[in-house]
Write an enzyme that holds these catalytic residues in place. Structure first.
Site, PDB file in Angstrom:
ATOM      1  N   GLU A 147       1.202  -1.292   0.320  1.00 47.23           N
ATOM      2  CA  GLU A 147       0.352  -0.038  -0.218  1.00 47.23           C
ATOM      3  C   GLU A 147       1.436   1.430  -0.132  1.00 47.23           C
ATOM      4  O   GLU A 147       1.618   1.823   1.149  1.00 47.23           O
ATOM      5  CB  GLU A 147      -0.835   0.433   1.359  1.00 47.23           C
ATOM      6  CG  GLU A 147      -1.891   0.727   1.033  1.00 47.23           C
ATOM      7  CD  GLU A 147      -2.304   1.293  -0.269  1.00 47.23           C
ATOM      8  OE1 GLU A 147      -3.478   0.087  -0.322  1.00 47.23           O
ATOM      9  OE2 GLU A 147      -2.809   2.336  -0.734  1.00 47.23           O
ATOM     10  N   LYS A 198       8.045  -1.963  -1.868  1.00 49.22           N
ATOM     11  CA  LYS A 198       7.902  -1.079  -1.025  1.00 49.22           C
ATOM     12  C   LYS A 198       8.741  -0.667   0.661  1.00 49.22           C
ATOM     13  O   LYS A 198       8.650   1.246   0.700  1.00 49.22           O
ATOM     14  CB  LYS A 198       7.023  -1.744   0.121  1.00 49.22           C
ATOM     15  CG  LYS A 198       5.842  -1.111   0.835  1.00 49.22           C
ATOM     16  CD  LYS A 198       5.394  -0.170   0.987  1.00 49.22           C
ATOM     17  CE  LYS A 198       4.172   0.824   2.307  1.00 49.22           C
ATOM     18  NZ  LYS A 198       3.594   1.602   1.892  1.00 49.22           N
ATOM     19  N   LEU A 199       9.900  -1.533   0.469  1.00 47.75           N
ATOM     20  CA  LEU A 199      10.669  -0.895   1.406  1.00 47.75           C
ATOM     21  C   LEU A 199      11.556   0.686   0.939  1.00 47.75           C
ATOM     22  O   LEU A 199      11.598   1.531   1.457  1.00 47.75           O
ATOM     23  CB  LEU A 199      11.680  -1.458   1.749  1.00 47.75           C
ATOM     24  CG  LEU A 199      10.925  -2.979   3.281  1.00 47.75           C
ATOM     25  CD1 LEU A 199      11.512  -3.880   3.080  1.00 47.75           C
ATOM     26  CD2 LEU A 199      10.113  -2.622   4.623  1.00 47.75           C
ATOM     27  N   CYS A 248       5.456   3.764   8.933  1.00 45.16           N
ATOM     28  CA  CYS A 248       6.030   3.359   8.144  1.00 45.16           C
ATOM     29  C   CYS A 248       7.305   3.879   8.156  1.00 45.16           C
ATOM     30  O   CYS A 248       8.586   2.649   8.478  1.00 45.16           O
ATOM     31  CB  CYS A 248       4.967   3.316   6.784  1.00 45.16           C
ATOM     32  SG  CYS A 248       3.645   3.149   6.794  1.00 45.16           S
TER      33      CYS A 248
HETATM   34  C1  UDX Z   1       3.634   6.777   4.014  1.00 44.09           C
HETATM   35  C2  UDX Z   1       4.244   7.080   2.680  1.00 44.09           C
HETATM   36  O1  UDX Z   1       3.635   8.144   2.390  1.00 44.09           O
HETATM   37  C3  UDX Z   1       3.310   6.233   2.306  1.00 44.09           C
HETATM   38  O2  UDX Z   1       3.544   6.118   0.440  1.00 44.09           O
HETATM   39  C4  UDX Z   1       3.186   4.915   2.706  1.00 44.09           C
HETATM   40  O3  UDX Z   1       2.281   3.640   1.993  1.00 44.09           O
HETATM   41  C5  UDX Z   1       2.881   4.854   3.961  1.00 44.09           C
HETATM   42  O4  UDX Z   1       4.037   5.811   4.634  1.00 44.09           O
HETATM   43  P1  UDX Z   1       2.507   8.615   5.846  1.00 44.09           P
HETATM   44  O5  UDX Z   1       3.828   8.004   6.820  1.00 44.09           O
HETATM   45  O6  UDX Z   1       1.526   8.403   6.010  1.00 44.09           O
HETATM   46  O7  UDX Z   1       3.070   7.852   4.106  1.00 44.09           O
HETATM   47  O8  UDX Z   1       2.957  10.283   5.324  1.00 44.09           O
HETATM   48  P2  UDX Z   1       3.932  11.009   4.481  1.00 44.09           P
HETATM   49  O9  UDX Z   1       3.116  12.034   4.051  1.00 44.09           O
HETATM   50  O10 UDX Z   1       5.087  10.532   4.456  1.00 44.09           O
HETATM   51  O11 UDX Z   1       4.585  11.803   6.146  1.00 44.09           O
HETATM   52  C6  UDX Z   1       5.898  11.182   6.729  1.00 44.09           C
HETATM   53  C7  UDX Z   1       6.116  12.061   7.866  1.00 44.09           C
HETATM   54  O12 UDX Z   1       7.172  13.147   6.913  1.00 44.09           O
HETATM   55  C8  UDX Z   1       4.951  13.135   8.494  1.00 44.09           C
HETATM   56  O13 UDX Z   1       5.448  13.262   9.971  1.00 44.09           O
HETATM   57  C9  UDX Z   1       5.552  14.472   7.885  1.00 44.09           C
HETATM   58  O14 UDX Z   1       4.858  15.632   8.172  1.00 44.09           O
HETATM   59  C10 UDX Z   1       6.714  14.169   7.157  1.00 44.09           C
HETATM   60  N1  UDX Z   1       7.243  14.859   6.257  1.00 44.09           N
HETATM   61  C11 UDX Z   1       6.681  14.625   4.931  1.00 44.09           C
HETATM   62  C12 UDX Z   1       8.324  16.217   6.449  1.00 44.09           C
HETATM   63  O15 UDX Z   1       9.180  16.128   7.656  1.00 44.09           O
HETATM   64  N2  UDX Z   1       8.669  16.690   5.066  1.00 44.09           N
HETATM   65  C13 UDX Z   1       8.008  16.643   4.154  1.00 44.09           C
HETATM   66  O16 UDX Z   1       8.485  17.695   2.689  1.00 44.09           O
HETATM   67  C14 UDX Z   1       7.235  15.358   4.032  1.00 44.09           C
END
Ligand code: UDX
Ligand code: ADP
Length: 470
Positions: free
Chosen positions: A164, A224-225, A280
């Site tokens: 996913e 995925k990883l 994740c």
């Molecule tokens: C992530 C992946 O994006 C997604 O494809 C996978 O399926 C699951 O893991 P998620 O953890 O839900 O999704 O959120 P994501 O938007 O990736 O943000 C992860 C973290 O990184 C958040 O704490 C976010 O605030 C932080 N982040 C993200 C930043 O600090 N800066 C950025 O530019 C982007």
């Protein structure tokens, strides 16, 4: 095989929204999401759609449309498994907290229990789909359990990996309009290819076939990883530079914009922050590191581990900056937290930077007052208790949760922005300032506020990655 009946084991952040969208887009397929957690299933069945256990913009509407028609939430796991042609495994795979691989490897006990349960219950052939993020080669473990337990010899199983890629907060958008769908299967046999085709046909109800990628199982698991490791690496890379920007007088947002306009680099995922969180990134990288180490690939392991080390540093650095700015002591001082979720538009707090910043500040005997629009009070205490740094009683004494941001900031010495909720930008900051102790400090860990305006009000501001101009 034409799929008529799907079962998904695990009604969490992945299973719930994914199945809701499949049910909405495939009214001809019956989708049953099962979980051993009765409370969670009760919440998924609540007639008040605001009470769904997962908050995601747009999810309530989809559940409202499909639930009771071809989408069902239930605790009858065995029955749903037996009736299904295709079973998605969407259970949690946390990092191990014990034994070999502690703190690094994924704990596969929930996955194994699912596999054993499927093997025990199934009386007809099944396609089993790994949806949870899993270490490479898990599919072979699942297959071995399925083929060698229960009715294994009579019943045939095909294993697919269908990772996913949805991000929380935009899960519904991501599911409805994915960049790609990845399906890994046994491409060397006709049964394997048939199983892949069955899953492709489900997604093809709303996703262009060109965007549905099929690979062998191992490539799918490793992709995925890798995807999560690359994304997290970008955040750690920009965060590492935020510290340098602060020392040199550069502004990390300007740097991010300048480099992001290079189409080879791209502009997304370059937002400097107090650190990435979520269920994740850390887990998947630790997994990657563990796998690399287990094959003796020390340099590969060290390379990826650095992404985590930089993230830990960023969270600690933010907390220590608060302490040093508040004249090297926060003991007895009230610090208001705006935000606790790991990002905006979700009530998920797993690995949220706020937890670690709070922990550092509580160690210094600070009083923390939190407001988050979606996270429940109990969850915040559970998060702190889980760290095991201090007693549950001390956590409750040190941290107070508010339903109103203005109350949270009353008499505070400082405000720290830990989540980038849009509503924070709309607050009456003059009113907040008037209620605070002076000098009133503001630490924007998400770089979302207009610092010039806030400084005009009188706040002493820190914005992550912004040094002083010449
Ligand atoms: C992530 C992946 O994006 C997604 O494809 C996978 O399926 C699951 O893991 P998620 O953890 O839900 O999704 O959120 P994501 O938007 O990736 O943000 C992860 C973290 O990184 C958040 O704490 C976010 O605030 C932080 N982040 C993200 C930043 O600090 N800066 C950025 O530019 C982007
Ligand atoms: P994710 O973010 O991966 O969806 P969650 O923790 O939100 O993770 O959801 C996983 C769900 O899987 C939980 O609700 C948990 O109760 C459920 N679960 C774990 N093991 C089993 C099992 N053997 N049978 C049914 N449900 C399970």
């Amino acid at each position: 095989m034409k799929i008529k009946n799907i079962c998904c084991i695990g009604a969490g952040y992945v299973g719930g929204p994914t199945m809701a969208v499949i049910a909405q887009k495939c009214p001809h397929i019956q989708v049953t999401v099962v979980d051993i957690n009765e409370k969670r299933i009760e919440a998924w069945n609540d007639s008040n759609l605001e009470k769904l256990p997962v908050y995601e913009p747009g999810l309530d509407k989809i559940v409202g449309e499909a639930r009771g028609r071809n989408l069902f939430f239930s605790t009858h796991v065995d029955q749903a498994i037996d009736q299904a042609d295709m079973i998605f495994i969407s259970v949690n795979t946390p990092t191990k907290t014990y034994g070999k691989g502690k703190g690094m490897a994924a704990d596969l006990k929930y996955i194994e229990l699912c596999a054993r349960q499927i093997a025990r219950v199934a009386t007809s052939d099944k396609i089993v789909v790994e949806k949870s993020t899993l270490p490479v080669r898990t599919a072979s473990a699942i297959k071995s359990i399925l083929d060698n337990t229960g009715n294994g010899s009579k019943v045939k199983f095909q294993i697919l990996s269908n990772p996913e890629f949805l991000a929380e907060g935009t899960a519904i958008e991501d599911l409805l309009d994915p960049d790609r769908v990845l399906i890994g299967g046994d491409t060397s046999t006709s049964e394997g290819n048939d199983a892949i085709e069955s899953l492709v046909n489900i997604y093809a109800n709303w996703v262009n076939k060109e965007q549905i990628l099929t690979t062998n199982v191992w490539s799918s698991e490793l992709s995925k990883l890798t995807a999560n490791a690359f994304l997290a690496q970008r955040v750690s890379s920009i965060n590492s530079l935020s510290e340098l920007c602060e020392k040199t007088g550069a502004d990390v947002n300007e740097v991010a914009k300048a480099i992001g306009m290079d189409s080879r680099i791209g502009s997304k995922f370059l937002k400097s922050s107090v650190g990435f969180g979520g269920s994740c990134f850390q887990k998947d990288i630790l997994n990657l590191v563990y796998i690399a180490k287990s094959y003796g690939l020390t340099e590969v392991a060290d390379y990826w581990e650095q992404v985590i080390l930089m993230n830990d540093h960023q969270k600690r650095r933010f907390a220590h900056h608060i302490i040093s700015t508040l004249f090297n002591t926060v003991s007895g001082k009230k610090i208001a937290f705006l935000g606790w979720a790991f990002k905006k538009d979700t009530n998920d707090t797993r690995e949220s930077a706020a937890i670690y910043v709070a922990d550092e500040l509580l160690n210094e005997q600070s009083q923390i007052d939190v407001y988050d629009p979606k996270v429940e009070e109990q969850q915040m205490y559970t998060d702190l208790d889980y760290l095991n740094t201090r007693s549950s009683k001390d956590n409750r004494e040190g941290l107070t949760v508010h339903q109103d941001p203005y109350r949270a900031c009353e008499n505070a010495h400082a405000i720290a922005v830990l989540t980038e909720w849009d509503e924070f930008k709309t607050y009456d900051w003059q009113k907040l300032y008037d209620r605070m102790q002076k000098p009133a400090f503001l630490f924007d860990g998400r770089g979302i506020l207009n610092i010039e305006e806030l400084e005009n009000i009188g706040f002493v501001c820190y914005k992550i990655g912004k040094g002083k101009d010449l």
